[in-house]
Design a protein around this motif. Sequence first.
Motif, mmCIF file in Angstrom:
data_model
loop_
_atom_site.group_PDB
_atom_site.id
_atom_site.type_symbol
_atom_site.label_atom_id
_atom_site.label_comp_id
_atom_site.label_asym_id
_atom_site.label_seq_id
_atom_site.Cartn_x
_atom_site.Cartn_y
_atom_site.Cartn_z
ATOM 1 N N HIS A 171 0.829 -1.204 0.000
ATOM 2 C CA HIS A 171 0.000 0.000 0.000
ATOM 3 C C HIS A 171 0.869 1.261 0.000
ATOM 4 N N THR A 175 0.729 4.215 -3.040
ATOM 5 C CA THR A 175 0.290 5.582 -2.742
ATOM 6 C C THR A 175 1.447 6.575 -2.659
ATOM 7 N N TRP A 316 -7.857 6.298 -1.610
ATOM 8 C CA TRP A 316 -8.810 5.652 -2.513
ATOM 9 C C TRP A 316 -8.141 4.660 -3.462
ATOM 10 N N VAL A 317 -6.840 4.524 -3.417
ATOM 11 C CA VAL A 317 -6.119 3.598 -4.287
ATOM 12 C C VAL A 317 -5.268 2.669 -3.437
ATOM 13 N N ALA A 321 -7.152 0.555 0.076
ATOM 14 C CA ALA A 321 -8.049 1.668 -0.241
ATOM 15 C C ALA A 321 -9.333 1.558 0.581
#
Length: 458
Positions: A171, A175, A316-317, A321
């Motif tokens: 993650h 991001t 959100w990605v 997310a």
Amino acid sequence: MNVDADLAVISHLVDGDDQPLPRVEVTGPPSMAASAFDVDRALAASAAYAVAAADRVGGLRGGPVPTRSIDLEHLLAFCTTHVEVDGEAVPAWADLSGVYETTDGRHLQIHCNFDHHATGVVQRLGCASTRESVAAAIGERNAFELEAALIADGMIAAVVRTLDEWADHPHARATADLPLVSVEQIADAPPRALATGSDADAPLRGVRVVDCSRVLAGPVAGQMLAGAGADVIRIGAEHLPSVPIGVMATGFGKRNAYADIETDAGRTALWELLSESDVWIDAYRPGALASHGFTPERVAAARPGIVIVQVCAFDWVGPWAGRRGFDSIIQSTTGVRAAGGEWAVGDDGEPAGVGPIGLPVQALDYATGFLAAGVASQLVARRAASGGSWLARLSLLRTRDWLLSMGGPTAFRPSPVAVDDRFLDEIDSDFGRIRSVRPFVGAWPGPPTRLGSSSPTW
């Protein structure tokens, strides 16, 4: 502290807006916040942006653009969320919230400020609902296994990872290159002229804001807009949990109403509010409001020219997310808390050896809230000049990355942020006599009100 360069970088994230923001001076000695990271700069720059962007709107309306000054010590006190009611301090943390040792030599944080999260943690652990019992039960569990189990249960938990562990996480990689604030035009709309006439204390007078948020970044954004004169109505539902200190500390100048969007009446009320609003703050978990039909596209169709500002924790990605989280959880997950413990020193300059240490205030929440308020104001001005419906997105994770880009970690001596009496004011409210930190710029238009105390109408 000169934050001019930071303000220029932030404001240029609104593509095509090359108008300079009014200058804001930040006074006070540097390195006031005891931290391994530059908390002073992040809070000063984001707060100055919120103030400058609102003042630019006031200037466009023909009002005066004052020379603003932010006292850094006052700003830090403001970010402590200090609230007293009838002489008693309102607690910021529930009894079970905190960082616990696990059997594998790690640390795990649990966030239990909502009662149902505390209940869920205790049920998963199979122990009594006391801090001692929870500590003993967590002490027998593997950190990563327990984190995964609690997250699957819908609870809030985080293994205290190191900076390197987080940097290697999928993650983090997904991001890492996101901008601090992303802005896009989501629909065409004609320019909407700003009402003329303004004053320095209320540059956003006449701007209507629907504030759909809880704890803490979203409410801070709404609070800053209310402090600049906007008409802010906070919308929630009676069945949703809340944290009393958050409601009080971020409720000054807002009206509070219920509109339960699980019902036809609640959905109708929210649609009617949005159809006459200028700004919509959506700071619930990604998809929560959209699942009831309140998508940015549908809202923009119902209210051409609206400014939508969305705020979340993990963005959100990426593989995480939409994951639930709060400021302190982001700190634990992403290495900030571990770095605090590693770089903390005693008076002799030697490692303090006190375990993981978080930031001295909820700096990710407050900085994100300030940034959200600033981009809302900047887009209101942009809409007046060129029209359009706009969507801005911010996350605590992006703010964390921005903070770390400012340097660190460096050695520091841990100490709390002091709240000097000269920064405190008292006011009567629905909750009793409230004593809290007054705004670092301007004054609140009124005391906080209880949730659901207003009707969901303009």
